[in-house]
Design a protein around this motif. Structure first.
Motif, mmCIF file in Angstrom:
data_model
loop_
_atom_site.group_PDB
_atom_site.id
_atom_site.type_symbol
_atom_site.label_atom_id
_atom_site.label_comp_id
_atom_site.label_asym_id
_atom_site.label_seq_id
_atom_site.Cartn_x
_atom_site.Cartn_y
_atom_site.Cartn_z
ATOM 1 N N ALA A 33 53.817 -10.813 -15.428
ATOM 2 C CA ALA A 33 53.649 -11.323 -14.187
ATOM 3 C C ALA A 33 54.430 -12.647 -14.178
ATOM 4 O O ALA A 33 55.124 -13.073 -13.387
ATOM 5 N N GLN A 34 54.085 -13.407 -15.260
ATOM 6 C CA GLN A 34 54.562 -14.824 -15.571
ATOM 7 C C GLN A 34 56.330 -14.492 -15.686
ATOM 8 O O GLN A 34 56.941 -15.385 -14.950
ATOM 9 N N LYS A 35 56.531 -13.649 -16.249
ATOM 10 C CA LYS A 35 58.286 -13.556 -16.812
ATOM 11 C C LYS A 35 58.529 -13.346 -15.383
ATOM 12 O O LYS A 35 59.960 -13.606 -14.941
ATOM 13 N N ALA A 36 58.101 -12.196 -14.633
ATOM 14 C CA ALA A 36 58.580 -11.820 -13.087
ATOM 15 C C ALA A 36 58.526 -12.904 -12.187
ATOM 16 O O ALA A 36 59.239 -12.935 -11.215
ATOM 17 N N GLY A 37 57.835 -14.253 -12.473
ATOM 18 C CA GLY A 37 57.647 -15.041 -11.592
ATOM 19 C C GLY A 37 56.796 -14.869 -10.491
ATOM 20 O O GLY A 37 56.841 -15.296 -9.363
ATOM 21 N N VAL A 38 55.678 -14.131 -10.534
ATOM 22 C CA VAL A 38 54.894 -13.713 -9.436
ATOM 23 C C VAL A 38 53.276 -13.635 -10.132
ATOM 24 O O VAL A 38 53.311 -13.747 -11.169
ATOM 25 N N ALA A 39 52.483 -13.859 -9.224
ATOM 26 C CA ALA A 39 51.171 -13.982 -9.433
ATOM 27 C C ALA A 39 50.542 -12.648 -10.338
ATOM 28 O O ALA A 39 51.103 -11.451 -9.654
#
Lengths: 195, 195, 195, 195
Positions: A33-39
């Motif tokens: 999630a972090q790497k994808a830039g989402v929650a």
DNA sequence: GATGAATGAGTCTTCATTCAT
DNA sequence: CATGAATGAAGACTCATTCAT
């Protein structure tokens, strides 16, 4: 269709990277999630659970992989050329995408049996392509007519797969694509009508 | 030497069974201890940790596997006979021990990358045997002289491995050993000097 | 038997306190473990899961509660005395143990329907005691003979339960035990002026 | 005033249904929104938060419940008739609305202590009605003069509540309304043989 | 050597609530 | 007014390993 939304692909790409960098079992949903830039919770708007992410990664990436090869051989004139193209493109595509090579050859193999069965489903169209080449070669009288297709297909796929895995495990230190000629020769000699 | 004590082997045998029956990830140390008839803590008198058990399982079982094949080919007169014997015994041994086949082909592949590298070390002597057969064949002038040995070895091993894995995944419903002839023919044709 | 081991009771007592202080839904397993002075994992050597802790709290505490009342009325000579003793002891026991009162009257009622059905099972022996007193009173000709036992039992239990719940909700600011006389009189005599 | 807008009532009715069908803890705001035919966010235009929905459900439904009883007893001539009417209508209303019975007797009890205190506020007017009947009965000299009103009110409410809860828990398999006569008799007359 | 009770770190998933449109 | 995509905090449970006996 969720697959067309940008976040779906963001998450897929993030998953490939995270798995390649951390290994299958250390791949936390939170890190993807972090790497994808989402929650974290956003992941679950696009995927049922963690396993679903992994299956989707394989489906998306292998789907494209297979499609490209299918397209690449479509304009070849005979089974021999098609076989070479298949081998060449198989090596070439994984050579270009190091992350993908690690994920498909090493990390996703660590999944449980249930997941591996799903992965086999995804691979089926690729095996069908190999089968078709063998059949065509037989029709064209350049391959032997008494071939056990299922067995030959396993030998071809096993050969390619093992070669790529060795290359990944040796940290991709040598050129994979240039092996294609030798591999093609080896396989062809095994298949060919003796003259 | 701990390996000669009875409990060492009890634990190894228990581990093979537990992994085959429950799968790699559901194989808890406590269950292996229970099946071996020892206390949890006793495991750690014979093995450093869980990974050490798994590596030892592979070492012991593959060690015997390789040794038998090495012995089996030692009295064959040429590379061709040796290659057939290797293929035949490879299939024959895994056919006889279903548990071992499941563990080596499916379950231990689910281990992490570090463990897989160790497993590769164990396999090395087997690859050397294959290499030696190829070299001998070349010397005997029955195999081509310009073979890339490393590559050919990967192709042979990959072929055998994929065929066995397919057989295990199809729940061993057909006879594996009788495939040996076709496989040998395919490989030989690829390797042979054209006449 | 796990129930006789000291840690079992440590955990039960800790659970009562934690639930009373933090409320049912804020009662984390980690907090119960901490208050009991054991590791989180130890909880699961004695209880199957969190729900099992809660059920066990109720079983243990209500089991004792009911047993004491059963013993307390056993040497009374008639139904009227028994009924008074039951009311008095019901109030007296919960008066003495504030934590228990909060847990049984407020917090455990917040459990889901499945857990509440289990709680009802635990309460059954208490309802049987009430039934027996009613039957005895009828035999002794001090209670009316045409009573609907099931209904009367519900009325008696509902009365006691509501009174205790009110007392707990008003933060136990008045003396519960001294209500026993009035309650006993109401139940035996009803509201009406005697004629 | 939001209460007069149609969506307010849509949401209230949806909440009752969702809670009755799924249970208190499985009642997600999203599901209530869906059943009410509005978007999730719309809920928050009419209610402060989830707790506010639940309280409002209780307020609306119990408000009507209490009002009907208040109206029903207003034309009765004495406390005895009023008490019977209250019991009869209490049972009758919940008998008619199965959803409401489940929600008030089982599901809303699972709320936390804070919410239960709010619920008690809603019930207060009902308790006042009971108080008034007791006082009137005393004035009319049909009830005893030395009654502890607070206590008697708790006993009456506890009795009715427990009987309804038992009926709901037994899946409403018998007729609740016909119990009214016995309950009324018990409350007015008590257990004892009249002398 | 053998035991097994005790430990405690580590992570996926849900769902009430927000806010840009 | 209404929407619904996005958020992110929070907690039960497992199991490899230890160590007092």
């Amino acid at each position: 269709m969720k697959k067309n939304k940008p976040k779906y692909n963001q998450i897929i790409e993030a998953a490939v990277q995270v798995i390649a960098e951390n290994g299958y079992h250390a791949s936390q949903v939170a890190r993807i999630a972090q790497k994808a830039g989402v929650a974290d919770g956003t992941i679950y708007l696009y995927f049922k659970n963690k396993e679903d992410i992994l299956i989707s990664v394989f489906e998306e990436k292998m789907g494209q992989f297979i499609e490209k090869i299918a397209h690449g051989i479509s304009d070849k004139n005979n089974a021999d050329e098609k076989l070479f193209t298949l081998i060449d493109m198989h090596f070439r595509q994984l050579s270009k995408d190091h992350y993908l090579a690690i994920v498909t050859q090493l990390e996703l193999r660590q999944s449980n049996t249930k997941l591996r069965l799903k992965i086999n489903q995804v691979l089926k169209p690729y095996l069908v392509i190999i089968d078709d080449i063998i059949k065509e070669g037989t029709r064209e009288n350049i391959f032997r007519s008494n071939l056990n297709i299922q067995l030959v297909r396993q030998m071809i796929f096993g050969t390619l797969d093992e070669i790529v895995t060795n290359w990944v495990m040796k940290e991709q230190k040598y050129d994979l694509v240039q092996q294609a000629t030798d591999v093609h020769e080896f396989i062809t000699a095994g298949l060919s009508v003796k003259k």
